[in-house]
Design an enzyme around this catalytic site. Sequence first.
Site, PDB file in Angstrom:
ATOM      1  N   ASP A 117       0.731  -1.052   0.179  1.00 54.81           N
ATOM      2  CA  ASP A 117       0.036   0.136  -0.053  1.00 54.81           C
ATOM      3  C   ASP A 117       0.874   1.262   0.067  1.00 54.81           C
ATOM      4  OD1 ASP A 117       0.901  -0.564   2.612  1.00 54.81           O
ATOM      5  OD2 ASP A 117      -0.898   0.403   3.327  1.00 54.81           O
ATOM      6  N   GLU A 204      11.485  -3.619  12.728  1.00 54.86           N
ATOM      7  CA  GLU A 204      12.514  -3.114  12.094  1.00 54.86           C
ATOM      8  C   GLU A 204      14.029  -3.267  12.880  1.00 54.86           C
ATOM      9  OE1 GLU A 204      10.017  -1.458  12.671  1.00 54.86           O
ATOM     10  OE2 GLU A 204       8.957  -1.082  10.666  1.00 54.86           O
TER      11      GLU A 204
END
Length: 258
Positions: A117, A204
């Site tokens: 997206d 992350e």
Amino acid sequence: DTPVIYAITPTYARPVQKAELTRLSHTFMLVQNLHWIIVEDADDKTPLVANLLRKSDIPHTHLVAPTPQEWKRKEKEPNWKKPRGVLQRNKALEWLRNELSYDVTTDQGVVYFADDDNSYSMEIFDEMRKIKKVGVWPVGLVGGLMVEKPILNKTTHKVAGFNSGWRPERPFPIDMAGFAINLGLLVDHPEAQFSLTVEGGYQESEILRHLVTREELEPLADYCTKVYVWHTRTEAPKLSGEAQLRKKGMRSDQDMEV
Ligand code: UDP
Ligand code: MN
């Protein structure tokens, strides 16, 4: 030669899926030497994704990795409660480590986690081909900011910190779209992967902590002064008319892929 970019995209079935993947595939068609690893959050590969890949002409690998029911977000649950794309990205990493044919020189590859997206400028792909270990750059529209970015030391041009205001104590307070990794480095560190059980915002850091120190990060996108990727999110469409039709046992997309 130009390094191959392995773009890893987790994706799941929802009304906007084909629109998102069409947009993303049209971006990728503009990029040379890109291999798209698309991993469906489903038990089986779907015709929608298979058809799209076949039409796109992009070198690709189509995989599946279902998120177990207990890790799926419930309808009204806030979206930060459950991690998204974790097992799908790990599946792609496993493929890169175990099944990518041995004749590819892993030094010549770069791995990027490209959610379906986001919005990508072509320029980001040229930037990541320069990576030796891990490259970083600004990401627009994320973390409550117009732009989240690494802060560079003015004289050394190395990463000195980050501007993130949300959980700034994270080892790597950056978004998934804001870095890419040398393929050889990933292959050499099989322990580097994502996890269902880390706190929100720590995915992350979870993978990067095995691979680099902050000091080793390679700032790209003109010393982190340019935005080439945006963490856009697509609003779920209102489908009230569809509910009306369903009462009569009908649907607007009968025999049509939308
Ligand atoms: N995703 C998935 N299964 C899910 C939810 C998300 O595979 O149940 C994928 C999604 O298609 C996207 C990535 O995981 O490529 C990140 O999800 P999302 O964009 O919803 O996360 P956010 O923008 O909120 O960080
Ligand atoms: Mn997203």
